[in-house]
Scaffold this motif. Structure first.
Motif, PDB file in Angstrom:
ATOM      1  N   ASP A 320       0.450  -9.839  -1.078  1.00 27.89           N
ATOM      2  CA  ASP A 320      -0.378 -10.044   0.243  1.00 27.89           C
ATOM      3  C   ASP A 320      -1.437  -9.180   0.051  1.00 27.89           C
ATOM      4  OD1 ASP A 320      -1.407 -10.390   2.602  1.00 27.89           O
ATOM      5  OD2 ASP A 320      -0.066  -9.898   3.793  1.00 27.89           O
ATOM      6  N   VAL A 321      -2.501  -9.551  -0.298  1.00 33.17           N
ATOM      7  CA  VAL A 321      -3.787  -8.853  -0.607  1.00 33.17           C
ATOM      8  C   VAL A 321      -4.258  -8.269   0.673  1.00 33.17           C
ATOM      9  CG1 VAL A 321      -6.392  -8.845  -1.548  1.00 33.17           C
ATOM     10  CG2 VAL A 321      -4.519 -10.434  -2.401  1.00 33.17           C
ATOM     11  N   THR A 322      -3.835  -8.758   1.872  1.00 35.37           N
ATOM     12  CA  THR A 322      -4.667  -8.168   3.124  1.00 35.37           C
ATOM     13  C   THR A 322      -3.846  -6.863   3.581  1.00 35.37           C
ATOM     14  OG1 THR A 322      -2.911  -9.351   4.386  1.00 35.37           O
ATOM     15  CG2 THR A 322      -5.117 -10.422   4.011  1.00 35.37           C
ATOM     16  N   GLN A 323      -2.752  -6.519   2.956  1.00 35.71           N
ATOM     17  CA  GLN A 323      -2.201  -5.592   3.385  1.00 35.71           C
ATOM     18  C   GLN A 323      -2.463  -4.021   2.821  1.00 35.71           C
ATOM     19  OE1 GLN A 323       0.288  -5.340   5.907  1.00 35.71           O
ATOM     20  NE2 GLN A 323      -0.609  -7.424   6.090  1.00 35.71           N
ATOM     21  N   ILE A 324      -3.610  -3.962   2.098  1.00 34.56           N
ATOM     22  CA  ILE A 324      -3.934  -2.698   1.171  1.00 34.56           C
ATOM     23  C   ILE A 324      -5.347  -2.297   1.745  1.00 34.56           C
ATOM     24  CG2 ILE A 324      -4.972  -4.138  -0.675  1.00 34.56           C
ATOM     25  CD1 ILE A 324      -3.788  -1.947  -2.529  1.00 34.56           C
ATOM     26  N   LYS A 325      -5.249  -0.758   1.942  1.00 35.22           N
ATOM     27  CA  LYS A 325      -6.585  -0.314   2.285  1.00 35.22           C
ATOM     28  C   LYS A 325      -7.344  -0.333   1.077  1.00 35.22           C
ATOM     29  CE  LYS A 325      -4.220   2.373   5.938  1.00 35.22           C
ATOM     30  NZ  LYS A 325      -3.872   3.857   6.342  1.00 35.22           N
ATOM     31  N   PRO A 326      -8.788  -0.194   1.535  1.00 36.82           N
ATOM     32  CA  PRO A 326      -9.744  -0.026   0.302  1.00 36.82           C
ATOM     33  C   PRO A 326      -9.547   0.955  -0.643  1.00 36.82           C
ATOM     34  CG  PRO A 326     -10.763  -0.844   2.404  1.00 36.82           C
ATOM     35  CD  PRO A 326      -9.638  -0.263   2.677  1.00 36.82           C
ATOM     36  N   PHE A 327      -9.462   2.237  -0.026  1.00 35.45           N
ATOM     37  CA  PHE A 327      -9.360   3.355  -1.037  1.00 35.45           C
ATOM     38  C   PHE A 327      -7.944   3.082  -1.907  1.00 35.45           C
ATOM     39  CE2 PHE A 327      -6.736   5.107   2.337  1.00 35.45           C
ATOM     40  CZ  PHE A 327      -5.994   5.965   1.709  1.00 35.45           C
ATOM     41  N   LEU A 328      -6.863   2.804  -1.353  1.00 34.68           N
ATOM     42  CA  LEU A 328      -5.705   2.679  -1.969  1.00 34.68           C
ATOM     43  C   LEU A 328      -5.831   1.350  -2.912  1.00 34.68           C
ATOM     44  CD1 LEU A 328      -3.112   2.620   0.722  1.00 34.68           C
ATOM     45  CD2 LEU A 328      -3.456   4.419  -0.797  1.00 34.68           C
ATOM     46  N   PHE A 329      -6.688   0.571  -2.948  1.00 37.78           N
ATOM     47  CA  PHE A 329      -7.027  -0.555  -3.787  1.00 37.78           C
ATOM     48  C   PHE A 329      -7.587  -0.147  -4.962  1.00 37.78           C
ATOM     49  CE2 PHE A 329      -8.902  -4.417  -5.586  1.00 37.78           C
ATOM     50  CZ  PHE A 329      -8.073  -5.281  -5.378  1.00 37.78           C
ATOM     51  N   VAL A 330      -8.633   0.932  -4.897  1.00 40.56           N
ATOM     52  CA  VAL A 330      -9.121   1.672  -5.970  1.00 40.56           C
ATOM     53  C   VAL A 330      -8.134   2.635  -6.813  1.00 40.56           C
ATOM     54  CG1 VAL A 330     -11.023   3.553  -6.249  1.00 40.56           C
ATOM     55  CG2 VAL A 330     -11.456   2.028  -4.587  1.00 40.56           C
ATOM     56  N   ILE A 331      -7.166   3.156  -5.960  1.00 46.25           N
ATOM     57  CA  ILE A 331      -6.337   3.919  -6.797  1.00 46.25           C
ATOM     58  C   ILE A 331      -5.658   3.037  -7.655  1.00 46.25           C
ATOM     59  CG2 ILE A 331      -3.894   5.018  -6.503  1.00 46.25           C
ATOM     60  CD1 ILE A 331      -4.848   6.318  -4.147  1.00 46.25           C
ATOM     61  N   GLY A 332      -5.128   1.847  -7.340  1.00 43.19           N
ATOM     62  CA  GLY A 332      -4.397   0.913  -8.280  1.00 43.19           C
ATOM     63  C   GLY A 332      -5.492   0.259  -9.143  1.00 43.19           C
ATOM     64  N   GLY A 333      -6.523   0.303  -8.944  1.00 43.24           N
ATOM     65  CA  GLY A 333      -7.475  -0.614  -9.648  1.00 43.24           C
ATOM     66  C   GLY A 333      -7.786   0.517 -11.075  1.00 43.24           C
ATOM     67  N   VAL A 334      -8.121   1.855 -10.736  1.00 46.79           N
ATOM     68  CA  VAL A 334      -8.556   2.749 -11.585  1.00 46.79           C
ATOM     69  C   VAL A 334      -7.135   3.007 -12.758  1.00 46.79           C
ATOM     70  CG1 VAL A 334      -9.026   5.193 -12.039  1.00 46.79           C
ATOM     71  CG2 VAL A 334     -10.173   3.872 -10.310  1.00 46.79           C
TER      72      VAL A 334
END
Length: 413
Positions: A320-334
């Motif tokens: 569920d993509v909607t359950q993640i905050k933007p900065f946390l999304f950056v953590i996972g992406g990096v």
């Protein structure tokens, strides 16, 4: 009163998943030019978990209440492992050489390095999120993600206990885990569909892999026979009989190790799921030395693949993509980007086939639940390689995740 979901029954949800899988395979075998071109670029396996994810993303189901993933991972996955290893060419896998192990360990190193780098980058980009107790929650939560991405859920739970991770922090990291693990798995499946071109461009030696595939195909053709009810019943008996035995041993051995050898529990060897995977795989490998391997000609691996595709669909429900905050999304992406970049670099240096990169990565990030899925995207005969590497991931996962946690703690102070 809570708002009711569109689908609340697991029985109904299972039917919907079956229809989704059926529709995908119906269109996949279609000769219509639109579908032929579509599946040239989009792997069917990718759709099998991407489409079910829409049910969660759009709030049609409450995935927290569903037991379908538990059913698929505890019953269908071990049964699939038995059937996929029933005719395994163990000597051929050994002859694959050291590159598979090198790529797996490279993936592990990428997770250990990637976590601290992701923490530094994200703290620099979003300093307000790390103010006060926020930074403490984030680095502790990241230790659970390291555990999950080096071995699986059991190691993730171990890190939660070791580093005393709060409930909210753990929930956010689970969201990162599900989103980025599925995105990365999508990329790996796309690479699998184009592996021949990529390997030709990099000059990778795929001869050992091709020999296993050819030997498996030859064995299937030599033993192929019309599918009969008797054969299917015996295939089911073998798959679920070994699965039941594996559960019985794992349910006894896991707690026994935890109570008798606490030091082994610290490296997660008291996990019943770990031993379930071990004994299901071992059962299939042992049977491959008996006449039971001849049931491959009656469709044993095809039945196992059906179980794997059902598992894939239940994995998709967790996204569920909607359950993640933007900065946390950056953590996972990096984090996952560093893991991927290191694999690509080492893979190019040693000219490793895409198969070793994909399975070495997924044995870390996905564990036993999805490593054989990615391996079978190349060829069903290669699924046991994913299983064996995933088992290795369980062994090294806790210690590697602990090292990541120590580095994160140092950076946070």
């Amino acid at each position: 009163m809570d708002q009711p979901y569109f689908i609340e029954s697991d029985a109904v949800l299972f039917g919907v998943l079956a229809l989704i899988l059926g529709l995908i395979f119906y269109t996949k075998q279609s000769k219509h030019p639109i579908w032929v071109k579509f599946y040239t670029y989009i792997p069917a396996l990718l759709l099998c978990y991407l489409i079910p994810s829409f049910l969660t993303t759009f709030g049609l189901i409450n995935v927290e209440d569903s037991q379908l993933y538990y059913m698929a991972s505890r019953y269908l996955l071990p049964a699939a492992l038995v059937l996929l290893t029933l005719s395994v060419d163990l000597k051929g896998i050994i002859r694959l050489g050291p590159k598979a192990g090198i790529m797996f360990l490279t993936g592990t190193l990428g997770i250990v390095i990637g976590g601290p780098v992701a923490f530094i980058v994200t703290r620099w980009l979003f300093p307000e999120a790390f103010a006060g107790s926020g930074g403490e929650d984030i680095w502790r939560g990241m230790t659970t993600l390291a555990g999950s991405w080096i071995g699986g859920g059991a190691n993730q739970a171990a890190m939660m206990e070791v580093w005393e991770v709060s409930g909210p922090a753990f929930t956010q990291m689970v969201a990162i885990d599900v989103v980025w693990a599925n995105i990365w798995m999508s990329i790996l499946l796309l690479m699998a569909a184009r592996s021949a071109k990529i390997d030709a461009r990099t000059g990778a030696d795929v001869s050992a892999i091709e020999r296993i595939k050819l030997k498996m195909e030859t064995f299937q053709k030599e033993n192929e026979r019309p599918v009969k009810l008797d054969d299917l019943m015996l295939i089911a008996a073998i798959a679920f009989g070994v699965t039941g035995l594996a559960h019985a041993v794992a349910n006894w051995l896991g707690p026994a190790i935890g109570s008798t050898f606490p030091v082994l529990a610290e490296v997660n060897l008291d996990s019943t799921f770990f031993w379930l995977v071990i004994f299901a795989t071992l059962g299939g490998v042992l049977l491959s030395f008996t006449k039971a391997r001849n049931y491959e000609g009656a469709g044993a691996s095809a039945v196992g693949s059906v179980f794997i595709y059902i598992l894939v669909a239940t994995i998709g429900l967790k996204m569920d993509v909607t359950q993640i905050k933007p900065f946390l999304f950056v953590i996972g992406g990096v984090w996952i980007s560093i893991h991927a970049a290191l694999l690509l670099l080492v893979g190019k240096l040693i000219k490793a086939p895409v198969f070793f990169l994909a399975v070495g990565s997924q044995a870390n990030v996905g564990g036993a639940a999805s490593a054989p899925v990615v391996a079978s995207a190349f060829h069903v005969a290669l699924a046991p390689v994913g299983v064996l590497l995933a088992v290795f991931g369980y062994v090294v996962g806790t210690s590697a995740a602990m090292l990541t946690g120590i580095i994160l703690q140092y950076l946070a102070t």
